[in-house]
Design a protein around this motif. Structure first.
Motif, PDB file in Angstrom:
ATOM      1  N   ASP A   1       0.825  -1.217   0.000  1.00  0.00           N
ATOM      2  CA  ASP A   1       0.000   0.000   0.000  1.00  0.00           C
ATOM      3  C   ASP A   1       0.859   1.267   0.000  1.00  0.00           C
ATOM      4  O   ASP A   1       0.557   2.230  -0.717  1.00  0.00           O
ATOM      5  N   ILE A   2       1.927   1.266   0.785  1.00  0.00           N
ATOM      6  CA  ILE A   2       2.800   2.447   0.814  1.00  0.00           C
ATOM      7  C   ILE A   2       3.517   2.610  -0.525  1.00  0.00           C
ATOM      8  O   ILE A   2       3.717   3.742  -0.993  1.00  0.00           O
ATOM      9  N   THR A   3       3.880   1.503  -1.175  1.00  0.00           N
ATOM     10  CA  THR A   3       4.506   1.577  -2.511  1.00  0.00           C
ATOM     11  C   THR A   3       3.555   2.216  -3.510  1.00  0.00           C
ATOM     12  O   THR A   3       3.967   3.024  -4.356  1.00  0.00           O
TER      13      THR A   3
ATOM     14  N   ALA B   1      -7.268   4.116  -2.354  1.00  0.00           N
ATOM     15  CA  ALA B   1      -7.706   2.944  -1.579  1.00  0.00           C
ATOM     16  C   ALA B   1      -6.599   2.499  -0.623  1.00  0.00           C
ATOM     17  O   ALA B   1      -6.854   2.166   0.541  1.00  0.00           O
ATOM     18  N   SER B   2      -5.361   2.523  -1.114  1.00  0.00           N
ATOM     19  CA  SER B   2      -4.217   2.150  -0.258  1.00  0.00           C
ATOM     20  C   SER B   2      -4.038   3.161   0.874  1.00  0.00           C
ATOM     21  O   SER B   2      -3.769   2.785   2.017  1.00  0.00           O
ATOM     22  N   ALA B   3      -4.191   4.456   0.531  1.00  0.00           N
ATOM     23  CA  ALA B   3      -4.036   5.504   1.551  1.00  0.00           C
ATOM     24  C   ALA B   3      -5.081   5.360   2.649  1.00  0.00           C
ATOM     25  O   ALA B   3      -4.790   5.577   3.832  1.00  0.00           O
ATOM     26  N   ALA B   4      -6.311   4.993   2.249  1.00  0.00           N
ATOM     27  CA  ALA B   4      -7.374   4.799   3.248  1.00  0.00           C
ATOM     28  C   ALA B   4      -7.020   3.666   4.209  1.00  0.00           C
ATOM     29  O   ALA B   4      -7.257   3.756   5.416  1.00  0.00           O
ATOM     30  N   ARG B   5      -6.415   2.601   3.670  1.00  0.00           N
ATOM     31  CA  ARG B   5      -6.012   1.468   4.512  1.00  0.00           C
ATOM     32  C   ARG B   5      -4.861   1.850   5.437  1.00  0.00           C
ATOM     33  O   ARG B   5      -4.808   1.424   6.590  1.00  0.00           O
TER      34      ARG B   5
ATOM     35  N   MET C   1      -9.560  -5.236  -4.806  1.00  0.00           N
ATOM     36  CA  MET C   1      -8.293  -5.865  -5.199  1.00  0.00           C
ATOM     37  C   MET C   1      -7.309  -5.901  -4.030  1.00  0.00           C
ATOM     38  O   MET C   1      -6.629  -6.912  -3.806  1.00  0.00           O
ATOM     39  N   GLN C   2      -7.223  -4.826  -3.243  1.00  0.00           N
ATOM     40  CA  GLN C   2      -6.321  -4.807  -2.095  1.00  0.00           C
ATOM     41  C   GLN C   2      -6.770  -5.796  -1.020  1.00  0.00           C
ATOM     42  O   GLN C   2      -5.949  -6.446  -0.381  1.00  0.00           O
TER      43      GLN C   2
END
Length: 575
Positions: A119-121, A301-305, A184-185
């Motif tokens: 997610d950070i990538t 979406a990654s930032a939200a996680r 997907m995540q």
């Protein structure tokens, strides 16, 4: 995602430099078509070679400046993004380190690993693109439109007609793709979970010949992830062909109408060629924007996680006003303690009361599921109790700083956990500044010195990840040495002798008795022989204290204890 980008303050200088360099590059790109138009209309048409060479040299200089700015901007943007990623990973890891076991249970280890890495990538990649394009795309778009209008206002109506079609295309594609990025995540989390379980439990999998089952589990999760990924990519795949189709149709329209205007003398050939390049730049700006629209939703979406982890408050925190226990007193007291696991219907422990004094060995015994490990996990505040009080040195542990509380405890968990590194480093994990003499002494008390000294490198011998190059008994003894080197006020051994043979067990307990003569010792055990000579034995049954007493007292009055003894010892041994 904007919330995460607030962490970019340390890189403000680099980001400002990137924006300046991108601005210069964009302006140079916008100026080049005008120079080319001048070369054609003034130099080529009139046959002025000197003018062509002079303006051509100027074009080369401007192009070189633009290229240099692009290279330096790429370097700074990458450096800022990687630095941001490093700081963000540090923050996430620090936050996770503060979590109680309750938060770990809620999110899951596999998901935490995915959020810290993948997610950070995703956010890093988008940040690099945003720094390069968030200024460049608007400048190229607006500048391209202005320059195109200055060349021929009427022909610019083609651009006005095409922009709403482009915007609608991008909106339709993104509205379909955005929800799938989150799915997907989640699928990736599940895939990582199954992979992690399969790798960590490989011995069990092979012992029960469950390889086909695990392969099927992995294939199912892998297929689910692939299916969602394909769906996302199918939707996103429409973006570029649609953009190129619109771009090509726009080019045909401009050549058609532009050719007519050149034919009627309302436009020069050089202006038409410059107009075409400005339209190309406008379309390229929109394509860059569409690429951002592809990557930004996934990064969002990654930032939200990631924010979910950073915003999650640990359920176990230090009190606003903390108290300090007596430094030399580790008197442990449970006072009517009740605990229920989150979401459980029944309490795991109910109305537990006992006292473990310094110089005493307190043993806890009971059947499987009686709550023995749960009880000892409450002492270092891995979980917080629902009712009652746990006191150390007369102070409620919830009013102590967690660091102070845990510094008083030498904890040996039920499952021996070792870290990759040397044996010396693993023992020193219990006390960072432990001397070599202290390390050797702790190993001797833990009955680990014998096998360590037989190893080729001795205390410098390497332990592989998870201690897979050691036996279960060796791992337990090193875990015990790690707790002993700390010299805490309270020792907790959570079924820490189960992998030891009876001879080693007896030697270890004899050495511990001398080492911990003025300390409180709490032992959780399955074997009666381990607790036989304890000063007091607590018998747990279904989360409640059945009785407390010595071995002889419990044999007389506690039926549960007699059943445990009868199942393990002969009548002669128990007496």
């Amino acid at each position: 995602m904007l919330k995460l980008f607030r962490q970019l303050r340390p890189f403000a200088g680099m980001i400002a430099g990137v924006l300046v360099l991108v601005f210069i590059q964009s302006m140079s790109d916008l100026y080049l078509p005008t120079l080319m138009s001048d070369i054609i209309d003034t130099g080529v048409v009139k046959g002025d070679t000197n003018y062509i060479l002079r303006i051509g040299a100027l074009m080369l200089l401007i192009a070189a400046i633009g290229a240099a700015c692009s290279v330096v901007a790429s370097y700074f943007s990458s450096k800022a993004a990687m630095g941001f990623g490093k700081q963000l990973r540090k923050r996430v890891f620090s936050r996770v380190e503060a979590f109680s076991l309750q938060e770990f249970d809620k999110i899951g280890t596999a998901s935490l690993i995915t959020r810290t890495t993948n997610d950070i990538t995703q956010v890093q990649q988008v940040l690099v693109m945003l720094m390069r394009m968030v200024l460049s795309a608007p400048i190229m778009f607006v500048g391209g439109v202005i320059m195109a209008v200055t060349k021929d206002a009427k022909l610019s109506l083609v651009i006005v007609a095409i922009i709403p079609i482009l915007a609608l295309t991008i909106f339709l594609v993104m509205s379909k793709g955005l929800p799938l990025f989150k799915v997907m995540q989640t699928k990736l989390d599940t895939l990582n979970l199954i992979l992690r379980e399969g790798l960590m439990g490989v011995r069990v999998v092979r012992a029960f010949n469950r390889d086909p089952y695990e392969q099927k589990r992995f294939e199912t999760a892998n297929y689910d992830f692939m299916s969602v990924s394909i769906r996302v990519n199918k939707i996103m795949a429409y973006m570029m062909p649609a953009m190129m189709l619109i771009f090509n149709l726009t080019t045909v329209a401009i050549l058609w109408f532009g050719g007519l205007r050149v034919d009627t003398g309302n436009m020069q050939v050089g202006d038409l060629m410059a107009f075409m390049q400005y339209v190309t730049q406008i379309m390229f700006a929109l394509i860059m924007a569409s690429m951002m629209f592809i990557m930004v939703p996934r990064a969002a979406a990654s930032a939200a996680r990631i924010n979910e982890v950073l915003d999650m408050e640990p359920s176990i925190v230090d009190a606003d006003i903390t108290a300090t226990a007596d430094e030399n007193c580790a008197d442990l007291e449970f006072d009517r303690v009740t605990f229920r696991y989150p979401g459980a219907q029944m309490p795991a422990l109910s109305d537990i009361s006992f006292r473990a004094r310094p110089g005493q060995v307190t043993a806890i015994i009971g059947g499987t599921g009686a709550g023995k490990s749960t009880l000892v996990n409450l002492i270092p505040r891995f979980y917080d109790i629902d009712a009652g009080e746990i006191r150390i040195g007369g102070v409620n542990i919830q009013k102590m700083k967690q660091t102070e509380l845990r510094s008083k405890i030498g904890f040996v968990p039920q499952k021996a956990v070792l870290f990759s590194g040397t044996i010396r480093e693993n023992i020193r994990y219990g006390k960072e500044d432990a001397t070599d003499e202290e390390i050797i002494h702790a190993a001797q008390i833990a009955q680990a010195a014998g096998f360590i000294e037989q190893m080729e490198e001795g205390y410098e011998s390497i332990i592989t990840q998870g201690g897979t190059n050691l036996s279960g008994g060796q791992k337990q003894r090193l875990s015990i040495a790690r707790a002993l080197v700390r010299k805490p006020e309270l020792y907790i051994f959570d079924d820490s002798f189960s992998a030891l043979d009876f001879k080693t067990d007896a030697k270890l307990r004899s050495a511990l008795k001398i080492e911990t003569v003025d300390r409180a010792v709490l032992i959780v055990a399955q074997r009666v022989s381990t607790v036989l000579h304890a000063d007091q034995i607590i018998v747990l049954d279904e989360g409640k204290v059945e009785d407390i007493g010595t071995h002889e007292q419990l044999l007389e009055r506690c039926g549960v204890y007699r059943e445990i003894v009868a199942s393990q010892l002969s009548e002669e041994e128990s007496a």
